[in-house]
Design a protein around this motif. Structure first.
Motif, PDB file in Angstrom:
ATOM      1  N   VAL A 129      19.671  13.443  46.341  1.00 25.76           N
ATOM      2  CA  VAL A 129      18.294  13.953  46.456  1.00 25.76           C
ATOM      3  C   VAL A 129      17.510  13.202  47.521  1.00 25.76           C
ATOM      4  N   ARG A 130      17.709  11.895  47.601  1.00 26.94           N
ATOM      5  CA  ARG A 130      16.934  11.108  48.567  1.00 26.94           C
ATOM      6  C   ARG A 130      17.648  10.938  49.914  1.00 26.94           C
ATOM      7  N   SER A 131      18.741  11.687  50.106  1.00 24.21           N
ATOM      8  CA  SER A 131      19.546  11.515  51.315  1.00 24.21           C
ATOM      9  C   SER A 131      18.869  12.023  52.577  1.00 24.21           C
ATOM     10  N   GLY A 132      18.014  13.053  52.474  1.00 17.80           N
ATOM     11  CA  GLY A 132      17.377  13.620  53.649  1.00 17.80           C
ATOM     12  C   GLY A 132      18.258  14.565  54.428  1.00 17.80           C
ATOM     13  N   THR A 137      23.950  20.943  54.998  1.00 14.94           N
ATOM     14  CA  THR A 137      24.764  19.769  54.666  1.00 14.94           C
ATOM     15  C   THR A 137      24.870  19.592  53.163  1.00 14.94           C
ATOM     16  N   LEU A 138      23.753  19.800  52.458  1.00 16.82           N
ATOM     17  CA  LEU A 138      23.780  19.697  50.994  1.00 16.82           C
ATOM     18  C   LEU A 138      24.644  20.796  50.375  1.00 16.82           C
ATOM     19  N   SER A 164      22.007  20.600  39.384  1.00 15.50           N
ATOM     20  CA  SER A 164      20.754  19.855  39.211  1.00 15.50           C
ATOM     21  C   SER A 164      20.274  19.288  40.543  1.00 15.50           C
ATOM     22  N   VAL A 165      21.218  18.902  41.410  1.00 14.02           N
ATOM     23  CA  VAL A 165      20.856  18.433  42.749  1.00 14.02           C
ATOM     24  C   VAL A 165      20.243  19.566  43.550  1.00 14.02           C
ATOM     25  N   VAL A 166      20.888  20.720  43.517  1.00 15.36           N
ATOM     26  CA  VAL A 166      20.420  21.893  44.278  1.00 15.36           C
ATOM     27  C   VAL A 166      19.013  22.288  43.849  1.00 15.36           C
ATOM     28  N   LEU A 167      18.779  22.344  42.545  1.00 19.64           N
ATOM     29  CA  LEU A 167      17.468  22.744  42.043  1.00 19.64           C
ATOM     30  C   LEU A 167      16.396  21.720  42.424  1.00 19.64           C
ATOM     31  N   LYS A 168      16.796  20.450  42.496  1.00 15.68           N
ATOM     32  CA  LYS A 168      15.832  19.387  42.803  1.00 15.68           C
ATOM     33  C   LYS A 168      15.357  19.467  44.247  1.00 15.68           C
ATOM     34  N   VAL A 169      16.264  19.830  45.158  1.00 19.73           N
ATOM     35  CA  VAL A 169      15.919  19.794  46.582  1.00 19.73           C
ATOM     36  C   VAL A 169      15.540  21.167  47.136  1.00 19.73           C
ATOM     37  N   PRO A 243      15.076  19.663  53.489  1.00 19.18           N
ATOM     38  CA  PRO A 243      13.979  19.696  52.513  1.00 19.18           C
ATOM     39  C   PRO A 243      13.218  18.374  52.535  1.00 19.18           C
ATOM     40  N   GLN A 244      12.087  18.367  51.876  1.00 14.06           N
ATOM     41  CA  GLN A 244      11.300  17.134  51.789  1.00 14.06           C
ATOM     42  C   GLN A 244      12.046  16.094  50.966  1.00 14.06           C
ATOM     43  N   VAL A 245      12.149  14.887  51.495  1.00 12.46           N
ATOM     44  CA  VAL A 245      12.884  13.821  50.812  1.00 12.46           C
ATOM     45  C   VAL A 245      12.135  13.409  49.548  1.00 12.46           C
TER      46      VAL A 245
END
Length: 476
Positions: A129-132, A137-138, A164-169, A243-245
């Motif tokens: 999530v915090r990768s930027g 890429t995600l 859960s990662v996809v929904l978060k970003v 997306p926004q970090v």
């Protein structure tokens, strides 16, 4: 037999005559009222399973009822013929097969739950999530991680973690969520196909002795192609912007790394029991549960000392947030992780095994085997079985094939393992991973959203089969 049971046997089951075999073996019931009733009951129960999402009815309920009634029907007919011992032995044979798989899966689920409780999966999600990274890429990262995590963790847990990662970003980007979820489902199912631990069906094939542990890895390249072909096509539609970090930090709980190592040791123990000692792998898994219990005992005994040390450290640094979290620390308990196992899935598995086992005891699986595998070339039948698994859960499909026990080379058993595993990706309802993600990403990942990409997924399905037939031709 009491008068009422005799009346049920005569009126409800005696619509067609049935005769025992000349050698005193099983009674053929495929052309009897008993057999017809059992088959219709199973179809009806499985219809309720397929409608689980809309009915909000857990899938274990209908098959548990159906399994009980089917074997009661068998018991009544066999008691009428004076062959009650045969029915008893038939039931116990199926129950033993289920018991081995139940204990194996229960240990695996307990380890996965323990790693989740120690926040390993949360830490992985936070890092992504915090990768930027950009959305494209995600898209690739979540798919690749799903492919490589699912051979060890089950495909549904893996898919839920990546979703859960996809929904978060995603920030509400419906198109990206739909594409990423399709990619995760395909990747998780494909990754689970080349490992005995990746899916219940591969575990069933391994425990049945049809394929040795190391031979499953011959499916790696076909499984990889099954994931990559649709992923390449879908990635063209994924936007490139980042997306926004989101800053999210997760602190692993004490012992997280050791639990991973114990899980690996448990897998090694199970494989060694099967490969070197020719004992059921479940023996090694239950021994591995003992490893985890002893480590849990160590964590509980040393908890007070660990908390005191951390409290002193946080007081010196003035970290009030972490100090407050120390007050809510709960001692690690193995039995609480066992309680969190997917009991609905395990009970569903019981119902399926006993239903299919009962129908096989009646003779239906022999008929199905003659229909599918007559002619000497099982390739076509194994491809069709994969297509069936897109509608019918691959657990009953694979258990039926194992119960039929057609005479096939190792390469053909690998083929049906591959097709049953990845065939569920063709539709969103074809696998536990797809159904779970429809619930998690409700409204953004849907049946029809998945269906739009069926041609791309089907192309990957056919490419993977072709790759297996070419690369592993020596095993066919």
């Amino acid at each position: 037999m009491s008068g009422s049971l005799r009346l049920i046997a005569l009126l409800g089951l005696g619509l067609f005559s049935c005769e025992s075999l000349a050698d005193g073996g099983a009674i053929p019931l495929t052309h009897s009222g008993a057999g017809g009733f059992a088959l219709v009951l199973f179809v009806f129960a499985y219809g309720l399973v397929m409608a689980e999402e809309s009915l909000q009815l857990r899938k274990s309920k209908p098959v548990l009822i159906a399994a009980g009634i089917i074997w009661i029907v068998i018991g009544i007919v066999y008691a009428e013929q004076g062959l009650g011992t045969l029915a008893h032995d038939g039931f116990r044979h199926n129950l033993l097969e289920y018991a081995e798989l139940l204990l194996f899966l229960l240990v695996a689920m307990t380890y996965i739950n323990a790693m989740e409780e120690r926040r390993l999966f949360d830490a992985l999600r936070a890092a992504l999530v915090r990768s930027g990274y950009s959305l494209r890429t995600l898209f690739w990262l979540t798919g690749i991680l799903a492919f490589f995590i699912s051979p060890v963790a089950d495909n549904m847990t893996t898919a839920l973690l990546m979703c859960s990662v996809v929904l978060k970003v995603a920030g509400g980007d419906r198109r990206f969520v739909n594409l990423a979820c399709i990619n995760i489902v395909v990747a998780a199912n494909a990754g689970g196909a080349f490992s005995p631990f990746g899916d219940i069906t591969t575990l069933m094939v391994w425990q049945a002795g049809k394929v040795q542990f190391g031979q499953f890895f011959a499916l790696f390249i076909p499984s990889l192609l099954n994931f990559l072909v649709p992923a390449l096509l879908m990635s063209l539609m994924v936007p490139r912007h980042a997306p926004q970090v989101q800053d999210e930090e997760v602190e692993l709980k004490r012992g997280a790394g050791v639990i991973v190592l114990l899980f690996i040791l448990t897998i090694v123990t199970a494989v060694a029991c099967q490969h070197f000692l020719h004992l059921p792998p479940v023996l090694g898994m239950m021994l591995g549960l003992g490893y985890l219990q002893f480590f849990g005992f160590y964590l509980r005994k040393t908890l007070a000392r660990s908390l005191a040390r951390k409290r002193a450290l946080y007081e010196r640094s003035g970290d009030q947030a972490r100090l407050q979290r120390l007050d809510s620390v709960v001692p690690f308990d193995v039995f609480s992780q066992i309680a969190r196992a997917e009991w609905d899935t395990l009970l569903f598995f019981y119902g399926v095994v006993m239903c299919v086992g009962g129908l096989g005891f009646m003779g239906y699986l022999e008929l199905a085997s003659q229909l599918l595998y007559a002619g000497g070339d099982p390739t076509r039948a194994n491809v069709v079985i994969g297509l069936l698994s897109s509608v019918i859960d691959n657990i009953p499909v694979m258990f039926a094939v194992l119960s039929m026990d057609p005479a096939m080379a190792t390469g053909q058993w690998l083929l049906v393992t591959l097709t049953a595993g990845v065939g569920g990706s063709l539709l969103s309802i074809g696998s536990a991973a797809g159904v779970a993600l429809m619930g998690q990403a409700r409204g953004m990942y849907t049946f029809f959203g998945h269906l739009k990409w069926l041609p791309a997924i089907l192309l990957g399905y056919m490419v993977s089969i072709g790759a297996h037939l070419w690369l592993n031709s020596a095993l066919l």
